[in-house]
Design a protein around this motif. Sequence first.
Motif, PDB file in Angstrom:
ATOM      1  N   ILE A   1       0.890  -1.167   0.000  1.00 51.28           N
ATOM      2  CA  ILE A   1       0.000   0.000   0.000  1.00 51.28           C
ATOM      3  C   ILE A   1       0.925   1.212   0.000  1.00 51.28           C
ATOM      4  O   ILE A   1       1.766   1.355   0.880  1.00 51.28           O
ATOM      5  CB  ILE A   1      -0.902   0.063   1.243  1.00 51.28           C
ATOM      6  CG1 ILE A   1      -1.828  -1.137   1.321  1.00 51.28           C
ATOM      7  CG2 ILE A   1      -1.711   1.364   1.243  1.00 51.28           C
ATOM      8  CD1 ILE A   1      -2.680  -1.159   2.575  1.00 51.28           C
ATOM      9  N   GLU A   2       0.767   2.046  -1.003  1.00 52.61           N
ATOM     10  CA  GLU A   2       1.552   3.274  -1.091  1.00 52.61           C
ATOM     11  C   GLU A   2       0.628   4.448  -0.814  1.00 52.61           C
ATOM     12  O   GLU A   2      -0.464   4.521  -1.365  1.00 52.61           O
ATOM     13  CB  GLU A   2       2.180   3.406  -2.477  1.00 52.61           C
ATOM     14  CG  GLU A   2       3.136   2.271  -2.795  1.00 52.61           C
ATOM     15  CD  GLU A   2       3.687   2.325  -4.202  1.00 52.61           C
ATOM     16  OE1 GLU A   2       3.179   3.108  -5.028  1.00 52.61           O
ATOM     17  OE2 GLU A   2       4.637   1.568  -4.471  1.00 52.61           O
ATOM     18  N   ILE A   3       1.069   5.332   0.061  1.00 55.43           N
ATOM     19  CA  ILE A   3       0.314   6.539   0.393  1.00 55.43           C
ATOM     20  C   ILE A   3       0.939   7.686  -0.393  1.00 55.43           C
ATOM     21  O   ILE A   3       2.142   7.930  -0.302  1.00 55.43           O
ATOM     22  CB  ILE A   3       0.370   6.846   1.907  1.00 55.43           C
ATOM     23  CG1 ILE A   3       0.009   5.608   2.747  1.00 55.43           C
ATOM     24  CG2 ILE A   3      -0.510   8.044   2.239  1.00 55.43           C
ATOM     25  CD1 ILE A   3      -1.384   5.085   2.550  1.00 55.43           C
TER      26      ILE A   3
ATOM     27  N   GLU B   1      -4.630  13.416  -0.286  1.00 58.52           N
ATOM     28  CA  GLU B   1      -3.939  12.159  -0.019  1.00 58.52           C
ATOM     29  C   GLU B   1      -4.762  10.996  -0.547  1.00 58.52           C
ATOM     30  O   GLU B   1      -5.985  11.003  -0.438  1.00 58.52           O
ATOM     31  CB  GLU B   1      -3.726  12.018   1.491  1.00 58.52           C
ATOM     32  CG  GLU B   1      -2.866  10.856   1.889  1.00 58.52           C
ATOM     33  CD  GLU B   1      -2.557  10.878   3.369  1.00 58.52           C
ATOM     34  OE1 GLU B   1      -1.606  11.560   3.776  1.00 58.52           O
ATOM     35  OE2 GLU B   1      -3.285  10.201   4.116  1.00 58.52           O
ATOM     36  N   TRP B   2      -4.106  10.012  -1.149  1.00 60.69           N
ATOM     37  CA  TRP B   2      -4.777   8.815  -1.633  1.00 60.69           C
ATOM     38  C   TRP B   2      -3.810   7.644  -1.541  1.00 60.69           C
ATOM     39  O   TRP B   2      -2.623   7.812  -1.265  1.00 60.69           O
ATOM     40  CB  TRP B   2      -5.292   9.007  -3.051  1.00 60.69           C
ATOM     41  CG  TRP B   2      -4.233   9.100  -4.100  1.00 60.69           C
ATOM     42  CD1 TRP B   2      -3.757   8.082  -4.876  1.00 60.69           C
ATOM     43  CD2 TRP B   2      -3.493  10.253  -4.493  1.00 60.69           C
ATOM     44  NE1 TRP B   2      -2.776   8.528  -5.725  1.00 60.69           N
ATOM     45  CE2 TRP B   2      -2.592   9.867  -5.503  1.00 60.69           C
ATOM     46  CE3 TRP B   2      -3.483  11.572  -4.090  1.00 60.69           C
ATOM     47  CZ2 TRP B   2      -1.711  10.756  -6.101  1.00 60.69           C
ATOM     48  CZ3 TRP B   2      -2.610  12.448  -4.690  1.00 60.69           C
ATOM     49  CH2 TRP B   2      -1.742  12.053  -5.683  1.00 60.69           C
ATOM     50  N   CYS B   3      -4.334   6.455  -1.772  1.00 59.14           N
ATOM     51  CA  CYS B   3      -3.541   5.225  -1.685  1.00 59.14           C
ATOM     52  C   CYS B   3      -3.561   4.505  -3.018  1.00 59.14           C
ATOM     53  O   CYS B   3      -4.468   4.682  -3.823  1.00 59.14           O
ATOM     54  CB  CYS B   3      -4.131   4.270  -0.655  1.00 59.14           C
ATOM     55  SG  CYS B   3      -4.286   4.947   0.985  1.00 59.14           S
ATOM     56  N   ARG B   4      -2.556   3.659  -3.187  1.00 56.47           N
ATOM     57  CA  ARG B   4      -2.617   2.706  -4.275  1.00 56.47           C
ATOM     58  C   ARG B   4      -2.126   1.365  -3.739  1.00 56.47           C
ATOM     59  O   ARG B   4      -1.261   1.301  -2.874  1.00 56.47           O
ATOM     60  CB  ARG B   4      -1.852   3.165  -5.496  1.00 56.47           C
ATOM     61  CG  ARG B   4      -0.385   3.271  -5.371  1.00 56.47           C
ATOM     62  CD  ARG B   4       0.211   3.748  -6.693  1.00 56.47           C
ATOM     63  NE  ARG B   4       1.584   4.159  -6.503  1.00 56.47           N
ATOM     64  CZ  ARG B   4       2.195   5.032  -7.267  1.00 56.47           C
ATOM     65  NH1 ARG B   4       1.565   5.590  -8.277  1.00 56.47           N
ATOM     66  NH2 ARG B   4       3.445   5.346  -7.036  1.00 56.47           N
TER      67      ARG B   4
ATOM     68  N   ASP C   1      -9.038   5.487  -1.028  1.00 58.40           N
ATOM     69  CA  ASP C   1      -8.805   5.929   0.347  1.00 58.40           C
ATOM     70  C   ASP C   1      -8.331   4.699   1.122  1.00 58.40           C
ATOM     71  O   ASP C   1      -8.325   3.583   0.597  1.00 58.40           O
ATOM     72  CB  ASP C   1     -10.028   6.611   0.964  1.00 58.40           C
ATOM     73  CG  ASP C   1     -11.242   5.708   1.122  1.00 58.40           C
ATOM     74  OD1 ASP C   1     -11.082   4.483   1.321  1.00 58.40           O
ATOM     75  OD2 ASP C   1     -12.368   6.229   1.080  1.00 58.40           O
ATOM     76  N   ILE C   2      -7.908   4.875   2.362  1.00 59.32           N
ATOM     77  CA  ILE C   2      -7.312   3.763   3.099  1.00 59.32           C
ATOM     78  C   ILE C   2      -8.314   2.622   3.319  1.00 59.32           C
ATOM     79  O   ILE C   2      -7.946   1.450   3.247  1.00 59.32           O
ATOM     80  CB  ILE C   2      -6.677   4.236   4.430  1.00 59.32           C
ATOM     81  CG1 ILE C   2      -5.792   3.143   5.047  1.00 59.32           C
ATOM     82  CG2 ILE C   2      -7.730   4.693   5.413  1.00 59.32           C
ATOM     83  CD1 ILE C   2      -4.548   2.831   4.260  1.00 59.32           C
TER      84      ILE C   2
ATOM     85  N   ALA D   1      -8.438   0.662   0.148  1.00 57.70           N
ATOM     86  CA  ALA D   1      -7.214  -0.123   0.010  1.00 57.70           C
ATOM     87  C   ALA D   1      -7.306  -1.382   0.872  1.00 57.70           C
ATOM     88  O   ALA D   1      -6.975  -2.480   0.417  1.00 57.70           O
ATOM     89  CB  ALA D   1      -5.993   0.707   0.391  1.00 57.70           C
TER      90      ALA D   1
END
Length: 56
Positions: free
Chosen positions: A10-12, A19-22, A34-35, A38
Amino acid sequence: MQTSDCAWRIEILQRGGIEWCRVVHGDAVVGGLDIAEAHRTLAAAGVDLTEIHPAA
């Protein structure tokens, strides 16, 4: 954050105060999450969320 075998990450990310995640697994990348999304993505893939730890 990643699994101990480094198979899932999980990359922030942050840009312009947003802010977002992948989630990354091999060559597959799912971004714009969003977390909670994820976490749901990982859980749906059968990843035990207790195995996610900060990357070394």
